[in-house]
Design an enzyme around this catalytic site. Structure first.
Site, PDB file in Angstrom:
ATOM      1  N   HIS A   1       6.448   0.438   5.450  1.00 39.58           N
ATOM      2  CA  HIS A   1       5.815   1.663   4.951  1.00 39.58           C
ATOM      3  C   HIS A   1       6.263   2.910   5.701  1.00 39.58           C
ATOM      4  CE1 HIS A   1       2.995  -1.836   4.788  1.00 39.58           C
ATOM      5  NE2 HIS A   1       3.003  -1.525   3.509  1.00 39.58           N
TER       6      HIS A   1
ATOM      7  N   HIS B   1      -3.262   5.597   3.251  1.00 40.53           N
ATOM      8  CA  HIS B   1      -2.239   4.546   3.264  1.00 40.53           C
ATOM      9  C   HIS B   1      -1.152   4.897   4.274  1.00 40.53           C
ATOM     10  CE1 HIS B   1       0.953   1.846   1.891  1.00 40.53           C
ATOM     11  NE2 HIS B   1       0.013   1.157   1.259  1.00 40.53           N
TER      12      HIS B   1
ATOM     13  N   GLU C   1       2.013   4.471   4.290  1.00 41.87           N
ATOM     14  CA  GLU C   1       3.200   5.095   3.693  1.00 41.87           C
ATOM     15  C   GLU C   1       3.004   6.597   3.543  1.00 41.87           C
ATOM     16  OE1 GLU C   1       5.362   5.493  -0.619  1.00 41.87           O
ATOM     17  OE2 GLU C   1       4.624   3.496  -0.090  1.00 41.87           O
TER      18      GLU C   1
ATOM     19  N   THR D   1       5.277   5.127  -3.469  1.00 45.67           N
ATOM     20  CA  THR D   1       6.240   4.268  -4.170  1.00 45.67           C
ATOM     21  C   THR D   1       5.601   3.186  -5.025  1.00 45.67           C
ATOM     22  OG1 THR D   1       6.412   2.841  -2.220  1.00 45.67           O
ATOM     23  CG2 THR D   1       8.033   4.616  -2.425  1.00 45.67           C
TER      24      THR D   1
ATOM     25  N   CYS E   1       9.224   3.108  -6.925  1.00 45.32           N
ATOM     26  CA  CYS E   1      10.404   2.249  -6.821  1.00 45.32           C
ATOM     27  C   CYS E   1      10.580   1.381  -8.064  1.00 45.32           C
ATOM     28  CB  CYS E   1      10.355   1.394  -5.557  1.00 45.32           C
ATOM     29  SG  CYS E   1       9.389  -0.110  -5.690  1.00 45.32           S
TER      30      CYS E   1
ATOM     31  N   SER F   1      -2.882  -4.509  -0.017  1.00 44.52           N
ATOM     32  CA  SER F   1      -1.602  -4.172  -0.649  1.00 44.52           C
ATOM     33  C   SER F   1      -1.808  -3.221  -1.821  1.00 44.52           C
ATOM     34  CB  SER F   1      -0.906  -5.454  -1.131  1.00 44.52           C
ATOM     35  OG  SER F   1       0.156  -5.155  -2.007  1.00 44.52           O
ATOM     36  N   SER F   2      -1.275  -2.008  -1.688  1.00 42.82           N
ATOM     37  CA  SER F   2      -1.419  -1.013  -2.752  1.00 42.82           C
ATOM     38  C   SER F   2      -0.791  -1.481  -4.056  1.00 42.82           C
ATOM     39  CB  SER F   2      -0.783   0.314  -2.329  1.00 42.82           C
ATOM     40  OG  SER F   2      -0.763   1.235  -3.399  1.00 42.82           O
ATOM     41  N   ASN F   3       0.429  -2.031  -3.979  1.00 41.13           N
ATOM     42  CA  ASN F   3       1.106  -2.407  -5.224  1.00 41.13           C
ATOM     43  C   ASN F   3       0.401  -3.570  -5.912  1.00 41.13           C
ATOM     44  OD1 ASN F   3       2.925  -5.051  -4.881  1.00 41.13           O
ATOM     45  ND2 ASN F   3       2.959  -3.957  -2.941  1.00 41.13           N
TER      46      ASN F   3
ATOM     47  N   SER G   1       4.775  -7.876  -1.606  1.00 35.29           N
ATOM     48  CA  SER G   1       4.781  -8.451  -0.262  1.00 35.29           C
ATOM     49  C   SER G   1       4.255  -9.888  -0.253  1.00 35.29           C
ATOM     50  CB  SER G   1       3.957  -7.579   0.689  1.00 35.29           C
ATOM     51  OG  SER G   1       2.671  -7.319   0.172  1.00 35.29           O
TER      52      SER G   1
END
Length: 275
Positions: free
Chosen positions: A70, A120, A122, A158, A186, A214-216, A258
């Site tokens: 990040h 976050h 990142e 991202t 991304c 985990s954000s994603n 991840s």
């Protein structure tokens, strides 16, 4: 019951790269969790003696510090280098892109707007590269009362949803003289989101695998839940409740960027063995 994996899921380029860097640097420590997956962090510590340090000031001269995917704030990176810490940068290249944009556009006099979660890691890092500061928002309504410059540069975390990012851009463009919109979401994030959107429309139960922080993975779960009300976010097979699958006919599975393959396979095996 049919079990099907999404067309795109799991480890992305940036995470694979970071894991390889960590494995190649045994007896080191990451500054902050390398990725948002506690099981993979445990594996790195057990098999490769890669520890975890949460305070950059605890690294001494000569220590090896692996920078998390990040990224970290610009001033902290400078401090590590000034203290002669051996810095091994595993920041995802997709994350360094908005860092660079923020620095360049801020120095050119643009107002920097970042779409993402201010808490976050990142975003903490990306924000630090805006020489003259940046504003972080999660929805258009947060922009309503702000006094902004006529020249705006917009970047996104991202791992955010593309449609949410477009809402921010669509709010700004008609209201300001110049709005530069940079696509910093991304490719892997976009592909995984599209894949989970597709499979969740035909599944009657969805399992989304990934770290709770985990954000994603959270974004994948949100998309899945929009299309399939019986969607569940789990970290590994131990979080499964097999009563979920009673009378279900189609189980779709996706995983965050991840989430390693071995955890995904453990989940698939556990579900298969239960039916």
């Amino acid at each position: 019951m049919k079990i099907e994996l999404a067309e795109s899921y799991g480890f992305c380029f940036g995470v694979k790269r970071a894991i390889k860097i960590a494995e190649d640097n045994k007896n080191s420590s990451t500054y902050g969790p390398l990725i948002h997956n506690s099981k993979e962090i445990e594996r790195l510590e057990k098999d490769f003696k890669v520890g975890l340090t949460d305070d950059h000031k605890s690294f001494a001269s000569g220590d090896k510090a692996v920078i998390r995917t990040h990224g970290i704030p610009k001033n902290e990176l400078a401090e590590l280098k000034a203290n002669n810490v051996d810095v091994v940068d595993a920041t995802c290249p997709y994350v360094t892109k908005p860092q660079q944009i923020c620095q360049e556009m801020s120095e050119q006099g643009y107002e920097i707007i970042i779409f993402g979660d201010d808490a976050h890691p990142e975003i903490k890092g990306v924000k630090s590269y805006a020489t003259y500061g940046a504003r972080v928002v999660t929805m258009p309504s947060e922009l309503e009362d702000l006094k902004l410059k006529d020249r705006i540069a917009l970047v996104a975390q991202t791992t955010r949803k593309v449609e949410d990012y477009l809402e921010i851009a669509n709010y700004l463009i008609p209201r300001y003289k110049e709005v530069r919109v940079f696509n910093t979401i991304c490719n892997a994030t976009f592909e995984n989101q599209e894949a989970v959107r597709k499979i969740s429309k035909k599944a009657d139960i969805m399992i989304i695998i990934g770290g709770k922080n985990s954000s994603n993975t959270k974004q994948l779960f949100s998309i899945s839940e929009d299309n399939c009300t019986d969607s569940y976010h789990i970290e590994d097979e131990n979080d499964l409740d097999f009563s979920w699958f009673k009378e279900k006919k189609f189980c779709g599975i996706s995983a965050g960027a991840s989430t390693p393959d071995w955890i995904i396979q453990n989940v698939v095996n556990a579900i298969q063995n239960s039916i």
